[in-house]
Design an enzyme around this catalytic site. Structure first.
Site, PDB file in Angstrom:
ATOM      1  N   GLU A  67     -18.676 -98.031  24.487  1.00 41.29           N
ATOM      2  CA  GLU A  67     -19.783 -96.843  24.192  1.00 41.29           C
ATOM      3  C   GLU A  67     -19.414 -95.678  25.258  1.00 41.29           C
ATOM      4  OE1 GLU A  67     -23.845 -97.470  23.377  1.00 41.29           O
ATOM      5  OE2 GLU A  67     -24.264 -95.807  24.579  1.00 41.29           O
ATOM      6  N   GLU A  80     -27.049 -88.356  29.335  1.00 38.19           N
ATOM      7  CA  GLU A  80     -28.044 -88.713  28.973  1.00 38.19           C
ATOM      8  C   GLU A  80     -29.266 -88.193  30.136  1.00 38.19           C
ATOM      9  OE1 GLU A  80     -28.642 -92.711  26.734  1.00 38.19           O
ATOM     10  OE2 GLU A  80     -27.175 -93.064  28.606  1.00 38.19           O
TER      11      GLU A  80
END
Length: 462
Positions: free
Chosen positions: A276, A281
């Site tokens: 991933e 974020e």
């Protein structure tokens, strides 16, 4: 008629050679008076006449006790200009400013060379060709490119939001893509037996990813929030290349916005074995939230997730963060980017000079993880990546882009008891605890509680 001077007209004169003597005002010299030429050397040769018995000191001797100055003729002086012109100085003595200026110039040249070669080394992955340039000017999300996800299961992180295609949650307006979370229908939460069944619209692959219900007795409820998650899996994925997303992150307590990538196929196994890539974020909470990793809306993080099984996610070895400069990432638009080759992967904000994460592929990920031979229950661990012989496995397959605004969760991203968190991760009724505190967190969403996306660009290695 002759008069006798009063006694007050006489003064005592202190003499270092004898007792005090008296002198009239006319006999006392003016200490500031310039001496005559004849007395220029009187301080050396002047008469010293003393009456040893009376202790009287002559005026000439008193005058010798004062500082004597002598006037110098103007023609005897040398002017500062003549003195300066008489000195012979080198060019470096005359032009002293040249030395610091030369040092500054050399420093700038060296810095420029270092930046040039530094950028060159990071852009040494070859030529990249554009495959997606989305500016949302059409007013809609193209179904050939974008998929609007619809699930209720929390995506394995215990999120409190239902991802939906409702036009008040995900929409294009004013040349911007809006992902705007909002409250769930209150009747679905407070009515016993109320259900959400997504049916054929569900994009999940599990029963509880598509079905949720409310049980007033045991305190379980449907997701208390509706939000949005979109991806490019159908129309745009890359194996090595570059991605840039220009967006404004949402601000609001317990919001979890993310710009990230997943593999189109789980070649090496289920998450996180196939990898991933988290480009950016952050959290919606303001700068006062400091529970890590990361913090509030003033910090953006990037990471690679990888590991042989879900409980062995080794992302902390490939994780880093960047702080905003006297601001938060929800204050204005920023460009969040990633560049990825078979030699390295790095993420940045606005410019490659503002790097967040850099991971060179210099060793196998199995070796990087230092995994034990078996799990705690004795199950042998197998290296899922060794068969390729590549150092960058599992990051050697096609990945697609995801944009979403998650809400809350029970996986530890929001630490218990930090920042006034109104639920506990281990609580069986965490969703209900979050819903009951809506008067605290929902007002913080009203001003800027949405992700706004201006453009999405993707390049693949040609």
């Amino acid at each position: 008629m002759s008069q006798q001077l009063p006694s007050s007209t006489t003064h005592s004169v202190v003499d270092s050679y004898g007792p005090n003597t008296t002198a009239t005002p006319l006999e006392r010299p003016n200490p500031f008076e310039s001496p005559s030429t004849s007395s220029a050397n009187s301080w050396i040769e002047g008469p010293r006449q003393r009456d040893r018995e009376s202790g009287r000191v002559e005026v000439a001797e008193i005058r010798n006790r004062y500082f004597r100055s002598r006037r110098i003729r103007k023609e005897d002086l040398e002017s500062p200009k003549n003195l300066q012109s008489s000195r012979k100085r080198s060019i470096f003595q005359k032009q002293t400013w040249l030395i610091p200026c030369l040092g500054i110039f050399v420093g700038i040249c060296i810095t420029g060379v270092l930046i040039y070669f530094g950028l060159g080394s990071q852009h040494g992955g070859g030529k990249f060709c554009p495959i997606l340039d989305e500016d949302f000017s059409s007013g809609v999300l193209s179904p050939d490119i974008w998929t609007i996800e619809q699930q209720v299961g929390g995506y394995g992180n215990g999120h409190f939001d239902q991802t939906t295609d409702d036009p008040d949650v995900v929409f294009v307006d004013g040349g911007l893509l809006h992902l705007k979370p909002g409250l769930q229908d209150q009747k679905l939460i407070e009515t016993d037996g109320a259900t959400i069944d997504l049916g054929s619209k569900c994009t999940g692959d599990t029963f509880f990813g598509c079905f949720a219900h409310t049980n007033v007795t045991n305190g379980t409820i449907v997701p208390p929030v509706r939000s949005a998650r979109v991806n490019t899996r159908k129309g745009a994925s890359i194996k090595y290349g570059r991605v840039e997303v220009t967006a404004k992150m949402p601000k609001g307590d317990w919001l979890w916005p993310a710009i990230w990538m997943l593999p189109t196929d789980d070649v090496y196994g289920t998450w996180p074995a196939s990898g991933e890539i988290d480009i950016a974020e952050t959290r919606g909470n303001n700068h006062s939230y400091n529970a890590g990793p990361g913090g509030g809306n003033d910090i953006v993080t990037s990471a690679l997730h990888w590991g042989p099984e879900s409980k062995m996610d080794s992302y902390l070895q490939t994780w880093d963060q960047l702080s905003a400069l006297h601001s938060e990432f929800g204050d204005k638009f920023h460009t969040f980017g990633v560049e990825w080759t078979d030699k390295y992967i790095y993420t940045y904000v606005d410019s490659v000079l503002l790097q967040v994460l850099y991971v060179p592929f210099t060793q196998r990920f199995w070796d990087r993880g230092h995994y034990a031979a078996s799990t705690a229950n004795g199950t042998a661990l197998m290296d899922p990546w060794s068969r390729t012989g590549r150092l960058n496995t599992p990051f050697d397959q096609k990945f697609y882009l995801i944009l979403n605004v998650a809400v809350g969760g029970t996986n530890g991203y929001f630490k218990d008891s930090a920042g006034g968190k109104p639920w506990a991760d281990a609580s069986p009724v965490a969703r209900k605890e979050f819903w009951q505190a809506r008067d605290q967190w929902f007002p913080t969403w009203q001003k800027s509680g949405e992700m706004q996306v201006k453009s999405v660009k993707m390049w693949e290695k040609c």
